[in-house]
Design a protein around this motif. Sequence first.
Motif, short mmCIF file in Angstrom:
data_model
loop_
_atom_site.label_atom_id
_atom_site.label_comp_id
_atom_site.label_asym_id
_atom_site.label_seq_id
_atom_site.Cartn_x
_atom_site.Cartn_y
_atom_site.Cartn_z
N LEU A 106 -16.89 -29.54 -5.05
CA LEU A 106 -16.30 -28.67 -4.03
C LEU A 106 -14.92 -29.14 -3.62
N ALA A 107 -14.75 -30.45 -3.49
CA ALA A 107 -13.45 -30.99 -3.09
C ALA A 107 -12.38 -30.63 -4.12
N ASP A 108 -12.71 -30.73 -5.39
CA ASP A 108 -11.77 -30.39 -6.46
C ASP A 108 -11.40 -28.91 -6.40
N TYR A 109 -12.40 -28.06 -6.32
CA TYR A 109 -12.13 -26.62 -6.33
C TYR A 109 -11.47 -26.15 -5.05
N GLN A 110 -11.77 -26.80 -3.92
CA GLN A 110 -11.12 -26.41 -2.67
C GLN A 110 -9.62 -26.69 -2.72
N ARG A 111 -9.23 -27.80 -3.34
CA ARG A 111 -7.79 -28.09 -3.49
C ARG A 111 -7.12 -27.01 -4.33
N ARG A 112 -7.79 -26.59 -5.39
CA ARG A 112 -7.21 -25.54 -6.24
C ARG A 112 -7.12 -24.21 -5.49
N LEU A 113 -8.19 -23.90 -4.72
CA LEU A 113 -8.21 -22.65 -3.95
C LEU A 113 -7.03 -22.60 -2.99
N ALA A 114 -6.77 -23.72 -2.29
CA ALA A 114 -5.68 -23.78 -1.33
C ALA A 114 -4.32 -23.67 -2.03
N ALA A 115 -4.20 -24.34 -3.18
CA ALA A 115 -2.92 -24.31 -3.90
C ALA A 115 -2.62 -22.92 -4.46
N GLN A 116 -3.63 -22.26 -4.98
CA GLN A 116 -3.42 -20.92 -5.56
C GLN A 116 -3.10 -19.89 -4.49
N ASP A 117 -3.77 -20.01 -3.32
CA ASP A 117 -3.47 -19.17 -2.16
C ASP A 117 -3.61 -17.67 -2.47
N THR A 118 -4.65 -17.32 -3.22
CA THR A 118 -4.90 -15.93 -3.59
C THR A 118 -6.23 -15.43 -3.05
N TYR A 119 -7.25 -16.25 -3.20
CA TYR A 119 -8.60 -15.89 -2.75
C TYR A 119 -8.94 -16.65 -1.47
N PHE B 252 -11.63 -11.66 -0.99
CA PHE B 252 -12.38 -12.60 -0.16
C PHE B 252 -13.84 -12.60 -0.59
N ARG B 253 -14.26 -13.72 -1.14
CA ARG B 253 -15.64 -13.84 -1.62
C ARG B 253 -16.56 -14.21 -0.45
N ILE B 254 -17.72 -13.61 -0.42
CA ILE B 254 -18.66 -13.82 0.67
C ILE B 254 -19.91 -14.50 0.13
N VAL B 255 -20.23 -15.65 0.74
CA VAL B 255 -21.41 -16.44 0.36
C VAL B 255 -22.37 -16.38 1.55
N LYS B 256 -23.58 -15.86 1.32
CA LYS B 256 -24.52 -15.66 2.43
C LYS B 256 -25.79 -16.49 2.18
N LEU B 257 -26.03 -17.42 3.09
CA LEU B 257 -27.18 -18.32 2.98
C LEU B 257 -28.11 -18.13 4.17
N PHE B 258 -29.38 -17.88 3.88
CA PHE B 258 -30.40 -17.89 4.92
C PHE B 258 -31.24 -19.14 4.75
N LEU B 259 -31.21 -20.04 5.74
CA LEU B 259 -32.00 -21.27 5.69
C LEU B 259 -33.41 -20.94 6.16
N ASN B 260 -34.34 -20.99 5.22
CA ASN B 260 -35.71 -20.53 5.44
C ASN B 260 -36.60 -21.69 5.87
N LEU B 261 -36.90 -21.76 7.16
CA LEU B 261 -37.66 -22.84 7.75
C LEU B 261 -39.07 -22.36 8.08
N SER B 262 -40.08 -23.19 7.83
CA SER B 262 -41.46 -22.83 8.18
C SER B 262 -41.68 -23.03 9.67
N LYS B 263 -42.67 -22.33 10.20
CA LYS B 263 -42.97 -22.44 11.62
C LYS B 263 -43.44 -23.84 11.98
#
Length: 309
Positions: free
Chosen positions: A61-74, A190-201
Amino acid sequence: MGDEKVERDQRAERIAEFIEPLRIEPGTRVRLAKDFDPGYKAGISKKKDGVELLRTGVELLADYQRRLAAQDTYGVLLCLQALDAAGKDGTIRHVMSGVNPQGVRVSSFKVPSDEELGHDFLWRYTRELPRRGEIGIFNRSHYEEVLVVRVHPENLLRQKLPDAARGPDVWERRYREINDWERHLSDNGFRIVKLFLNLSKEEQRSRFLKRIDVPERNWKFSSADIRERAHWDDYQRAFSQMLSETSTPWAPWYVVPADRKWFARVCAAAVLAHTLIDIDPRYPHVGAAARRELAEAERELKAEKKKHR
Protein backbone atom coordinates in the motif's frame (compact mmCIF):
# COMPACT_ATOMS: atom_id res chain seq x y z
CA MET A 1 11.37 -5.78 -16.57
CA GLY A 2 9.56 -8.88 -17.85
CA ASP A 3 10.18 -10.81 -14.63
CA GLU A 4 8.94 -7.83 -12.60
CA LYS A 5 5.70 -7.72 -14.60
CA VAL A 6 5.14 -11.46 -14.16
CA GLU A 7 5.68 -11.15 -10.41
CA ARG A 8 3.30 -8.18 -10.24
CA ASP A 9 0.63 -10.04 -12.20
CA GLN A 10 0.98 -13.14 -10.00
CA ARG A 11 0.69 -11.03 -6.85
CA ALA A 12 -2.41 -9.29 -8.22
CA GLU A 13 -3.96 -12.67 -9.04
CA ARG A 14 -3.26 -14.04 -5.55
CA ILE A 15 -4.84 -11.00 -3.91
CA ALA A 16 -7.88 -11.21 -6.20
CA GLU A 17 -8.38 -14.88 -5.31
CA PHE A 18 -8.00 -14.15 -1.59
CA ILE A 19 -10.70 -11.45 -1.50
CA GLU A 20 -13.14 -13.09 -3.93
CA PRO A 21 -15.11 -14.95 -1.17
CA LEU A 22 -15.64 -11.58 0.55
CA ARG A 23 -17.09 -9.82 -2.47
CA ILE A 24 -20.83 -9.46 -2.93
CA GLU A 25 -21.70 -10.08 -6.55
CA PRO A 26 -24.00 -7.29 -7.76
CA GLY A 27 -27.60 -8.45 -7.81
CA THR A 28 -27.08 -11.02 -5.03
CA ARG A 29 -29.68 -11.20 -2.28
CA VAL A 30 -27.74 -11.22 0.97
CA ARG A 31 -28.81 -12.91 4.19
CA LEU A 32 -25.98 -11.81 6.39
CA ALA A 33 -26.40 -14.34 9.20
CA LYS A 34 -26.55 -17.30 6.78
CA ASP A 35 -24.21 -16.21 4.01
CA PHE A 36 -21.15 -14.95 5.90
CA ASP A 37 -19.23 -16.36 8.85
CA PRO A 38 -17.68 -13.67 11.13
CA GLY A 39 -15.07 -16.25 12.20
CA TYR A 40 -13.87 -17.17 8.68
CA LYS A 41 -10.08 -16.92 8.25
CA ALA A 42 -9.36 -18.37 4.78
CA GLY A 43 -7.39 -21.33 6.07
CA ILE A 44 -4.76 -19.19 7.83
CA SER A 45 -4.16 -21.22 10.97
CA LYS A 46 -1.68 -19.03 12.83
CA LYS A 47 -1.99 -15.39 13.80
CA LYS A 48 1.73 -14.83 13.16
CA ASP A 49 1.19 -15.81 9.52
CA GLY A 50 -1.60 -13.26 9.30
CA VAL A 51 0.63 -10.58 10.86
CA GLU A 52 3.27 -11.28 8.22
CA LEU A 53 0.67 -11.01 5.47
CA LEU A 54 -0.49 -7.69 6.91
CA ARG A 55 3.09 -6.39 6.95
CA THR A 56 3.45 -7.30 3.28
CA GLY A 57 0.14 -5.63 2.49
CA VAL A 58 1.12 -2.43 4.31
CA GLU A 59 4.38 -2.25 2.34
CA LEU A 60 2.48 -2.75 -0.90
CA LEU A 61 0.00 0.00 0.00
CA ALA A 62 2.81 2.41 0.83
CA ASP A 63 4.36 1.88 -2.61
CA TYR A 64 1.10 2.32 -4.50
CA GLN A 65 0.01 5.29 -2.41
CA ARG A 66 3.19 7.16 -3.39
CA ARG A 67 2.43 6.46 -7.04
CA LEU A 68 -1.22 7.50 -6.63
CA ALA A 69 -0.15 10.84 -5.14
CA ALA A 70 2.50 11.43 -7.80
CA GLN A 71 0.16 10.65 -10.71
CA ASP A 72 -2.56 12.90 -9.24
CA THR A 73 -5.29 11.48 -11.51
CA TYR A 74 -7.31 9.05 -9.43
CA GLY A 75 -8.66 9.28 -5.90
CA VAL A 76 -9.74 6.44 -3.62
CA LEU A 77 -12.56 6.49 -1.09
CA LEU A 78 -12.58 3.73 1.54
CA CYS A 79 -15.92 3.34 3.34
CA LEU A 80 -15.98 1.39 6.60
CA GLN A 81 -19.28 0.25 8.07
CA ALA A 82 -19.80 -1.91 11.14
CA LEU A 83 -21.54 -2.19 14.45
CA ASP A 84 -19.83 -0.94 17.60
CA ALA A 85 -16.62 -2.76 18.67
CA ALA A 86 -16.04 -4.31 15.23
CA GLY A 87 -12.59 -2.71 14.99
CA LYS A 88 -12.94 0.17 12.53
CA ASP A 89 -10.41 2.42 14.28
CA GLY A 90 -7.86 -0.37 14.66
CA THR A 91 -8.27 -1.38 11.04
CA ILE A 92 -7.53 2.16 9.89
CA ARG A 93 -4.56 2.49 12.24
CA HIS A 94 -2.89 -0.79 11.24
CA VAL A 95 -3.67 -0.92 7.53
CA MET A 96 -2.61 2.68 6.88
CA SER A 97 0.42 2.56 9.19
CA GLY A 98 2.97 2.64 6.37
CA VAL A 99 1.49 5.30 4.10
CA ASN A 100 2.35 8.99 3.95
CA PRO A 101 -0.22 10.73 6.21
CA GLN A 102 -0.23 13.73 3.86
CA GLY A 103 -1.91 11.54 1.25
CA VAL A 104 -4.62 10.13 3.52
CA ARG A 105 -7.62 11.86 5.08
CA VAL A 106 -9.92 10.21 7.64
CA SER A 107 -13.43 11.55 8.22
CA SER A 108 -15.77 10.38 10.97
CA PHE A 109 -19.46 11.21 10.96
CA LYS A 110 -21.36 11.76 14.17
CA VAL A 111 -24.90 13.04 14.78
CA PRO A 112 -25.58 15.62 12.03
CA SER A 113 -25.44 19.29 12.96
CA ASP A 114 -28.21 21.81 12.29
CA GLU A 115 -26.27 23.05 9.27
CA GLU A 116 -25.95 19.53 7.89
CA LEU A 117 -29.65 18.84 8.47
CA GLY A 118 -30.38 21.91 6.37
CA HIS A 119 -29.01 20.15 3.27
CA ASP A 120 -29.70 16.93 1.39
CA PHE A 121 -28.54 13.71 3.09
CA LEU A 122 -25.40 13.34 0.93
CA TRP A 123 -24.18 16.91 1.36
CA ARG A 124 -21.98 16.43 4.42
CA TYR A 125 -20.31 13.37 2.86
CA THR A 126 -19.63 15.17 -0.41
CA ARG A 127 -17.72 17.85 1.49
CA GLU A 128 -15.26 15.26 2.82
CA LEU A 129 -14.45 13.46 -0.43
CA PRO A 130 -10.76 12.92 -1.23
CA ARG A 131 -8.96 14.90 -3.89
CA ARG A 132 -7.21 13.26 -6.82
CA GLY A 133 -4.07 11.56 -5.58
CA GLU A 134 -5.54 11.04 -2.10
CA ILE A 135 -6.99 8.14 -0.18
CA GLY A 136 -10.03 9.25 1.80
CA ILE A 137 -11.42 7.10 4.58
CA PHE A 138 -14.99 7.37 5.87
CA ASN A 139 -15.17 5.92 9.38
CA ARG A 140 -18.87 5.27 9.06
CA SER A 141 -20.22 6.80 5.90
CA HIS A 142 -23.22 7.84 3.84
CA TYR A 143 -24.58 4.34 4.52
CA GLU A 144 -25.57 5.53 7.99
CA GLU A 145 -28.49 7.11 6.12
CA VAL A 146 -29.95 3.67 5.36
CA LEU A 147 -28.79 2.00 8.57
CA VAL A 148 -29.06 4.08 11.74
CA VAL A 149 -31.75 6.28 10.21
CA ARG A 150 -33.70 3.19 9.18
CA VAL A 151 -33.38 1.41 12.53
CA HIS A 152 -34.29 4.67 14.29
CA PRO A 153 -36.85 6.27 11.95
CA GLU A 154 -37.29 9.23 14.31
CA ASN A 155 -34.01 10.48 12.82
CA LEU A 156 -35.74 10.77 9.47
CA LEU A 157 -38.12 13.33 10.98
CA ARG A 158 -35.15 15.49 11.97
CA GLN A 159 -34.00 15.74 8.35
CA LYS A 160 -36.68 18.32 7.46
CA LEU A 161 -37.91 16.38 4.43
CA PRO A 162 -41.16 17.23 2.67
CA ASP A 163 -43.95 14.81 3.52
CA ALA A 164 -43.82 13.24 0.07
CA ALA A 165 -40.12 12.43 0.53
CA ARG A 166 -40.78 10.43 3.70
CA GLY A 167 -43.08 7.93 2.01
CA PRO A 168 -42.75 4.13 2.06
CA ASP A 169 -40.33 4.20 -0.90
CA VAL A 170 -37.76 6.36 0.92
CA TRP A 171 -35.22 3.54 1.40
CA GLU A 172 -35.44 2.23 -2.17
CA ARG A 173 -34.99 5.81 -3.36
CA ARG A 174 -31.94 6.32 -1.14
CA TYR A 175 -30.35 3.12 -2.39
CA ARG A 176 -30.81 4.40 -5.95
CA GLU A 177 -29.46 7.85 -5.12
CA ILE A 178 -26.40 6.41 -3.37
CA ASN A 179 -25.70 4.09 -6.31
CA ASP A 180 -26.03 7.00 -8.76
CA TRP A 181 -23.74 9.20 -6.64
CA GLU A 182 -21.10 6.48 -6.45
CA ARG A 183 -21.41 5.87 -10.19
CA HIS A 184 -20.81 9.58 -10.78
CA LEU A 185 -17.68 9.50 -8.61
CA SER A 186 -16.41 6.34 -10.30
CA ASP A 187 -16.96 7.80 -13.77
CA ASN A 188 -14.83 10.77 -12.74
CA GLY A 189 -11.84 8.78 -11.55
CA PHE A 190 -12.66 8.13 -7.89
CA ARG A 191 -12.58 4.47 -6.91
CA ILE A 192 -14.84 3.42 -4.05
CA VAL A 193 -13.85 0.61 -1.68
CA LYS A 194 -16.67 -0.52 0.63
CA LEU A 195 -15.94 -2.76 3.61
CA PHE A 196 -18.48 -4.11 6.07
CA LEU A 197 -16.76 -5.51 9.18
CA ASN A 198 -18.95 -8.47 10.09
CA LEU A 199 -18.85 -9.07 13.85
CA SER A 200 -20.74 -11.82 15.69
CA LYS A 201 -23.03 -10.95 18.57
CA GLU A 202 -21.01 -13.06 21.00
CA GLU A 203 -17.72 -11.41 20.01
CA GLN A 204 -19.28 -7.98 20.44
CA ARG A 205 -20.43 -8.98 23.93
CA SER A 206 -16.89 -10.12 24.77
CA ARG A 207 -15.34 -6.87 23.54
CA PHE A 208 -17.85 -4.77 25.47
CA LEU A 209 -16.97 -6.67 28.65
CA LYS A 210 -13.26 -5.98 28.07
CA ARG A 211 -14.01 -2.29 27.73
CA ILE A 212 -15.75 -2.43 31.11
CA ASP A 213 -13.24 -4.71 32.88
CA VAL A 214 -10.00 -3.08 31.71
CA PRO A 215 -9.60 0.45 33.16
CA GLU A 216 -7.55 1.64 30.18
CA ARG A 217 -10.49 0.79 27.90
CA ASN A 218 -13.28 2.30 29.99
CA TRP A 219 -13.25 5.46 27.90
CA LYS A 220 -14.26 3.44 24.82
CA PHE A 221 -17.48 2.21 26.42
CA SER A 222 -20.79 4.04 26.30
CA SER A 223 -24.17 3.02 27.64
CA ALA A 224 -25.46 3.91 24.18
CA ASP A 225 -23.58 0.85 22.89
CA ILE A 226 -25.82 -1.41 24.97
CA ARG A 227 -28.95 0.37 23.79
CA GLU A 228 -27.90 -0.14 20.18
CA ARG A 229 -27.12 -3.80 20.85
CA ALA A 230 -30.80 -4.29 21.73
CA HIS A 231 -31.52 -3.56 18.03
CA TRP A 232 -29.16 -6.29 16.79
CA ASP A 233 -31.73 -8.10 14.63
CA ASP A 234 -32.98 -4.83 13.12
CA TYR A 235 -29.42 -3.91 12.15
CA GLN A 236 -28.78 -7.34 10.65
CA ARG A 237 -31.82 -6.89 8.40
CA ALA A 238 -30.79 -3.34 7.48
CA PHE A 239 -27.23 -4.46 6.69
CA SER A 240 -28.47 -7.37 4.59
CA GLN A 241 -30.69 -5.16 2.45
CA MET A 242 -28.04 -2.46 2.16
CA LEU A 243 -25.51 -5.02 0.89
CA SER A 244 -28.06 -6.47 -1.52
CA GLU A 245 -29.15 -3.14 -2.99
CA THR A 246 -25.88 -1.22 -3.18
CA SER A 247 -23.20 -3.71 -4.24
CA THR A 248 -22.61 -2.55 -7.80
CA PRO A 249 -20.06 -3.29 -10.54
CA TRP A 250 -18.48 0.14 -9.96
CA ALA A 251 -18.58 -0.04 -6.13
CA PRO A 252 -18.98 -3.60 -4.81
CA TRP A 253 -19.24 -4.44 -1.13
CA TYR A 254 -16.80 -6.73 0.67
CA VAL A 255 -17.95 -8.47 3.86
CA VAL A 256 -14.89 -8.75 6.11
CA PRO A 257 -14.97 -11.38 8.90
CA ALA A 258 -14.24 -9.33 12.03
CA ASP A 259 -14.20 -11.78 14.94
CA ARG A 260 -10.41 -11.92 14.62
CA LYS A 261 -8.99 -8.42 14.42
CA TRP A 262 -5.78 -9.49 12.73
CA PHE A 263 -7.66 -11.25 9.95
CA ALA A 264 -10.00 -8.30 9.41
CA ARG A 265 -6.94 -6.08 8.94
CA VAL A 266 -5.38 -8.51 6.45
CA CYS A 267 -8.62 -8.50 4.45
CA ALA A 268 -8.93 -4.71 4.49
CA ALA A 269 -5.34 -4.30 3.29
CA ALA A 270 -5.91 -6.87 0.54
CA VAL A 271 -9.08 -5.22 -0.80
CA LEU A 272 -7.47 -1.78 -0.80
CA ALA A 273 -4.31 -3.16 -2.44
CA HIS A 274 -6.45 -4.86 -5.10
CA THR A 275 -8.04 -1.51 -5.93
CA LEU A 276 -4.70 0.29 -6.21
CA ILE A 277 -3.17 -2.49 -8.29
CA ASP A 278 -6.14 -2.24 -10.65
CA ILE A 279 -5.65 1.53 -10.97
CA ASP A 280 -1.92 0.88 -11.54
CA PRO A 281 -0.80 4.49 -10.93
CA ARG A 282 2.50 5.48 -12.47
CA TYR A 283 5.05 8.13 -11.68
CA PRO A 284 4.81 10.99 -14.20
CA HIS A 285 7.04 10.66 -17.24
CA VAL A 286 9.88 13.17 -17.29
CA GLY A 287 10.36 14.57 -20.80
CA ALA A 288 13.55 15.62 -22.54
CA ALA A 289 13.26 19.28 -21.52
CA ALA A 290 12.75 18.37 -17.87
CA ARG A 291 15.72 15.97 -17.98
CA ARG A 292 17.91 18.78 -19.33
CA GLU A 293 16.79 20.98 -16.42
CA LEU A 294 17.64 18.20 -13.98
CA ALA A 295 21.09 17.77 -15.53
CA GLU A 296 21.73 21.53 -15.31
CA ALA A 297 20.59 21.61 -11.67
CA GLU A 298 22.89 18.68 -10.90
CA ARG A 299 25.87 20.49 -12.46
CA GLU A 300 25.16 23.65 -10.46
CA LEU A 301 24.87 21.75 -7.18
CA LYS A 302 28.10 19.84 -7.78
CA ALA A 303 29.91 23.04 -8.77
CA GLU A 304 28.68 24.69 -5.58
CA LYS A 305 30.20 21.90 -3.52
CA LYS A 306 33.60 22.29 -5.23
CA LYS A 307 33.56 26.07 -4.67
CA HIS A 308 33.17 25.62 -0.90
CA ARG A 309 36.00 23.12 -0.48
